[in-house]
Design an enzyme around this catalytic site. Structure first.
Site, PDB file in Angstrom:
ATOM      1  N   GLN A 110      34.983  26.850  45.334  1.00 41.87           N
ATOM      2  CA  GLN A 110      36.076  26.239  44.859  1.00 41.87           C
ATOM      3  C   GLN A 110      37.091  25.346  45.996  1.00 41.87           C
ATOM      4  O   GLN A 110      36.827  24.841  46.661  1.00 41.87           O
ATOM      5  CB  GLN A 110      37.614  27.360  45.310  1.00 41.87           C
ATOM      6  CG  GLN A 110      37.525  28.055  46.414  1.00 41.87           C
ATOM      7  CD  GLN A 110      38.804  29.401  46.903  1.00 41.87           C
ATOM      8  OE1 GLN A 110      39.476  29.225  47.341  1.00 41.87           O
ATOM      9  NE2 GLN A 110      37.957  30.722  46.179  1.00 41.87           N
ATOM     10  N   GLU A 137      44.391  25.831  54.221  1.00 37.77           N
ATOM     11  CA  GLU A 137      43.818  26.772  54.547  1.00 37.77           C
ATOM     12  C   GLU A 137      43.489  26.985  56.308  1.00 37.77           C
ATOM     13  O   GLU A 137      42.366  25.827  56.943  1.00 37.77           O
ATOM     14  CB  GLU A 137      42.712  27.282  54.162  1.00 37.77           C
ATOM     15  CG  GLU A 137      44.027  27.805  52.770  1.00 37.77           C
ATOM     16  CD  GLU A 137      42.324  28.501  51.690  1.00 37.77           C
ATOM     17  OE1 GLU A 137      42.769  28.523  50.557  1.00 37.77           O
ATOM     18  OE2 GLU A 137      41.217  28.151  51.922  1.00 37.77           O
ATOM     19  N   HIS A 274      34.280  24.782  49.095  1.00 36.39           N
ATOM     20  CA  HIS A 274      34.312  25.985  49.690  1.00 36.39           C
ATOM     21  C   HIS A 274      33.868  27.593  49.083  1.00 36.39           C
ATOM     22  O   HIS A 274      34.599  27.682  47.615  1.00 36.39           O
ATOM     23  CB  HIS A 274      35.300  26.115  50.944  1.00 36.39           C
ATOM     24  CG  HIS A 274      36.817  26.128  50.290  1.00 36.39           C
ATOM     25  ND1 HIS A 274      37.268  25.510  49.994  1.00 36.39           N
ATOM     26  CD2 HIS A 274      37.858  27.546  50.665  1.00 36.39           C
ATOM     27  CE1 HIS A 274      38.285  26.321  49.789  1.00 36.39           C
ATOM     28  NE2 HIS A 274      38.667  27.238  49.337  1.00 36.39           N
ATOM     29  N   ARG A 293      38.393  26.326  40.330  1.00 35.43           N
ATOM     30  CA  ARG A 293      36.468  27.195  40.341  1.00 35.43           C
ATOM     31  C   ARG A 293      35.821  26.773  39.825  1.00 35.43           C
ATOM     32  O   ARG A 293      35.848  26.478  38.765  1.00 35.43           O
ATOM     33  CB  ARG A 293      36.827  28.562  40.251  1.00 35.43           C
ATOM     34  CG  ARG A 293      38.837  29.140  41.345  1.00 35.43           C
ATOM     35  CD  ARG A 293      38.212  30.600  40.656  1.00 35.43           C
ATOM     36  NE  ARG A 293      39.548  31.337  41.111  1.00 35.43           N
ATOM     37  CZ  ARG A 293      40.782  31.383  42.116  1.00 35.43           C
ATOM     38  NH1 ARG A 293      41.105  30.407  40.320  1.00 35.43           N
ATOM     39  NH2 ARG A 293      41.690  31.632  41.725  1.00 35.43           N
TER      40      ARG A 293
END
Length: 416
Positions: A110, A137, A274, A293
């Site tokens: 994704q 993130e 990742h 995705r």
């Protein structure tokens, strides 16, 4: 509303198929303690959420009821504090979501859009892209993390295409030969363009062809003596058991593997391909659902959009850096990241110590992972792992450890 030093939070568990089961899951054990509920050994407890995301909002006990964080904060915006209110344009919400993940099998391959693209996708397809926010993130290993983050060195990608013939078949000889020439010429723009072509050729191949080529790939590996299996061989076999015949098995041959030990972290910005493979981590992110995705998932895949958005600039580019927290005060380790949406601190205490929590520039959430603590003095109530607090800005809280070492995490707004 009379302000307290902190407010206990009651938090949600997410039970996704890739999670660890029952008491094998740190996320599950934290939820069990937080909610005072037993664990089911047949249930995968994948994530423990701390925040006000609408898919799993934490709740505060207020006026004998449990209400969501926005409902609670709307009673008195001063509890949230000026720094977050300025960041959210006076909306009574947290701009970040803190999680603990217990990963038993691979998550999807994704990426996440930047703010500009997120706004565009949300306006065009709000039923899929449900908010206009980006989703940077930070992942911090509790036990360990095995993951793919970004693309491999182009020479390694070329070698994989040559070594794994079924993958080379999907890509095509001409593209593979072009890559070799461009690497030799150190032509970064051409390498980026060709890597995009390689990613597209694999990710858009027809499902029946991919499945056939995966079968060929598995046979190719099995024809080798087991003691000669490479790390990629072993991972291919593992992923095929989890997602038989999936195109993502080939995409991982393009992606950069990383392994994190406890306290090591990696920041994942926009447009970075990742996926997490295994381990248990703390994760903090901007509050968003925007995930695009391409493989290793039964969920919706937007392959065309992912191909367009990814960062393919890899020649002579520094690899994604694994980082450690910087000790800003004794026992408080802060992770430096390039966004303001959140800031994460790991708190470590030895036995029978005291420590004042940093709360000056932002309200925060606090999660106790290991050990037992008291606040104010040693004779007060002892709090166990799974304890979660919302802490208003400028609260003065001193915590005390007892006869165990303490590990906790605190998330707040980043500094400008």
């Amino acid at each position: 509303m009379k302000q307290q030093a902190f407010y206990p939070l009651f938090c949600k568990s997410q039970q996704y198929a890739w999670g660890k089961f029952g008491t094998n899951s740190i996320a599950g054990k934290l939820w069990s303690s937080n909610q005072d509920k037993s664990l089911d050994s047949n249930t995968p407890y994948a994530e423990f959420w701390v925040g006000d995301h609408p898919n799993g909002p934490s709740k505060v006990e207020y006026n004998s009821k449990k209400v969501t964080i926005p409902e609670f904060l709307s009673q008195d915006l001063s509890l949230l504090g000026s720094s977050i209110l300025n960041f959210t344009n006076n909306e009574p919400r947290l701009p970040f979501l803190l999680k603990v993940l217990s990963i038993n099998k691979s998550l999807s391959i994704q990426s996440h859009p930047d703010k500009k693209l997120a706004k565009k996708l949300h306006s065009q397809r709000p039923e899929i892209y449900k908010d206009p926010n980006h989703k940077p993130e930070l992942a911090i290993a509790i036990t360990y993390l095995d993951a793919f983050v970004g693309f491999r060195d182009p020479i390694e990608i070329y070698n994989n295409l040559m070594h794994y013939q079924p993958c080379k078949d999907l890509v095509g000889v001409e593209i593979v030969n072009n890559l070799k020439k461009q690497i030799s010429n150190k032509d970064g723009k051409a390498v980026s363009k060709t890597l995009k072509e390689i990613f597209k050729a694999i990710s858009t191949a027809k499902a029946d062809i991919v499945s056939t080529k995966v079968d060929e790939l598995i046979k190719l590996i099995h024809n080798k003596p087991e003691n000669e299996y490479t790390s990629d061989d072993k991972l291919i076999l593992r992923l095929n058991k989890q997602f038989p015949g999936d195109v993502g098995i080939f995409l991982t041959l393009l992606m950069k593997y990383c392994h994190l030990e406890p306290n090591q972290a990696i920041f994942i910005g926009p447009n970075t391909v990742h996926n997490y493979l295994a381990g248990e981590i703390i994760e903090c992110m901007a509050t968003s659902d925007n995930v695009i995705r391409a493989g290793l998932t039964p969920k919706y895949k937007d392959v065309e959009q992912l191909i367009k958005m990814l960062d393919y600039d890899i020649l002579d580019k520094p690899t994604k850096q694994i980082m450690l927290g910087v000790e800003i005060e004794k026992g408080i380790f802060q992770y430096q990241i390039p966004v303001q949406d959140f800031l994460v601190q790991i708190i470590k205490m030895k036995k029978n110590q005291s420590l004042q929590l940093p709360t000056s520039h932002s309200s925060s959430v606090f999660l106790l992972l290991n050990g037992k603590i008291s606040n104010t003095d040693l004779n007060e109530k002892k709090y166990s792992p799974g304890t979660v607090w919302f802490i208003p800005q400028d609260s003065e809280i001193t915590i005390y450890s007892h006869d165990q070492t303490v590990l906790a995490v605190q998330a707040m707004l980043g500094k400008k």
